[in-house]
Design an enzyme around this catalytic site. Structure first.
Site, PDB file in Angstrom:
ATOM      1  N   LYS A   1     -17.507  19.555 -54.366  1.00 14.81           N
ATOM      2  CA  LYS A   1     -16.502  18.602 -53.830  1.00 14.81           C
ATOM      3  C   LYS A   1     -16.646  17.265 -54.570  1.00 14.81           C
ATOM      4  CE  LYS A   1     -16.764  21.115 -49.520  1.00 14.81           C
ATOM      5  NZ  LYS A   1     -16.410  21.165 -48.122  1.00 14.81           N
TER       6      LYS A   1
ATOM      7  N   HIS B   1      -7.790  24.765 -51.608  1.00 13.50           N
ATOM      8  CA  HIS B   1      -8.818  24.459 -50.602  1.00 13.50           C
ATOM      9  C   HIS B   1      -8.164  23.716 -49.430  1.00 13.50           C
ATOM     10  CE1 HIS B   1     -12.458  22.972 -48.723  1.00 13.50           C
ATOM     11  NE2 HIS B   1     -13.147  23.816 -49.469  1.00 13.50           N
TER      12      HIS B   1
ATOM     13  N   GLU C   1     -11.667  31.247 -46.145  1.00 13.44           N
ATOM     14  CA  GLU C   1     -12.380  30.022 -45.775  1.00 13.44           C
ATOM     15  C   GLU C   1     -11.863  29.501 -44.430  1.00 13.44           C
ATOM     16  OE1 GLU C   1     -14.890  28.041 -48.715  1.00 13.44           O
ATOM     17  OE2 GLU C   1     -13.085  26.840 -48.534  1.00 13.44           O
TER      18      GLU C   1
ATOM     19  N   GLY D   1     -20.402  25.240 -50.074  1.00 14.22           N
ATOM     20  CA  GLY D   1     -20.171  23.810 -50.237  1.00 14.22           C
ATOM     21  C   GLY D   1     -21.463  23.039 -50.082  1.00 14.22           C
TER      22      GLY D   1
HETATM   23  C1  PEP Z   1     -16.217  24.690 -48.733  1.00 13.77           C
HETATM   24  O1  PEP Z   1     -15.803  23.572 -48.454  1.00 13.77           O
HETATM   25  O2  PEP Z   1     -15.636  25.374 -49.592  1.00 13.77           O
HETATM   26  C2  PEP Z   1     -17.381  25.190 -48.035  1.00 13.77           C
HETATM   27  C3  PEP Z   1     -17.584  26.471 -48.012  1.00 13.77           C
HETATM   28  O3  PEP Z   1     -18.186  24.240 -47.464  1.00 13.77           O
HETATM   29  P1  PEP Z   1     -19.540  24.492 -46.585  1.00 13.77           P
HETATM   30  O4  PEP Z   1     -20.380  25.486 -47.309  1.00 13.77           O
HETATM   31  O5  PEP Z   1     -20.155  23.143 -46.504  1.00 13.77           O
HETATM   32  O6  PEP Z   1     -19.072  25.001 -45.263  1.00 13.77           O
END
Ligand code: PEP
Length: 230
Positions: free
Chosen positions: A9, A95, A154, A213
């Protein structure tokens, strides 16, 4: 083949990205030949990171987290797929944070996906249930060859919350995505993946890997995920 994709990110400047690389290199995680490790970086880090990566010789492939939906031209500030194709092999699109903060639509995500494929970059298309059908339909509307994409389920409730969904439920949605994309593309899960739960997702029948993430930012945690799947 199984996949681990890190998504930094909007974190890490060039110096920090190189410290991360030295950190993971020192940890010497076991990279299985059956596991592809991809790290999606901020645009500004990619060139220096690639250079250090080739010096060190770690099997990590770089990606970006965004691309312009426009071709090269008079679009001040945009980073096009044509610019990125010399730097990365993968790019995240769709995303939920970009849908939320930049009002990106499924049509815009489809335009980005098409430009990426035209420039030989593999799109990593993020999906959640509210727009899953609509997003896949938008890809087909542009005649996109979905077999050349990666898809990631996601769920927004699981992103950055420390509350992953049940792997069996994730597998069910991955099966829906597989059905809608003619069983042709890798399908991953993303949302609070850690070294403790990564293998419970990747051992599901329809899940080929994980998108990480928060735990991709810390070399020890990311190396732990790589080792747990190798
Ligand atoms: C993401 O934002 O793509 C993600 C999977 O974040 P996290 O692993 O922090 O949940």
């Amino acid at each position: 083949m199984k996949y681990v994709i890190g998504n930094w990110k909007s974190n890490q400047n060039i110096t920090e990205s190189l410290i991360w690389l030295d950190g993971i290199s020192a940890l010497r995680p076991k990279f299985s030949p059956d596991l592809t490790v991809i790290l999606c970086l901020p645009f500004t880090d990619i060139a220096a990171f690639n250079q250090r990566l080739s010096d060190i010789g770690l099997p990590i492939i770089t990606g970006s987290q965004n691309v312009s939906h426009l071709p090269p031209g008079k679009h001040t500030g945009e980073i096009t797929a044509n610019m990125l194709c010399e730097l990365v092999s993968y790019c995240i699109v769709g995303h939920s944070e970009r849908r939320r903060d930049f009002k990106e639509t499924s049509e815009v995500v489809a335009q980005k996906t098409r430009l990426l494929l035209e420039n030989s970059i593999t799109p990593i298309v993020c999906l959640d249930l509210p727009y899953l059908d609509e997003q896949i339909k938008a890809l087909f509307n542009l005649d996109i060859d979905v077999s050349r994409c990666f898809f990631v389920y996601e769920p927004i409730s699981a992103i950055g919350t420390g509350k992953p969904v049940d792997p069996v439920d994730a597998n069910h949605v991955a099966g829906q995505i597989a059905f809608l994309t003619d069983n042709t593309a890798p399908i991953l899960y993303g949302g609070s993946v850690s070294q403790d739960n990564a293998s419970s997702f990747v051992t599901q029948s329809k899940i080929d890997g994980v998108l990480v993430g928060t735990d991709s930012l810390e070399p020890t945690l990311f190396a732990g995920i790589i080792s747990s799947l190798s």
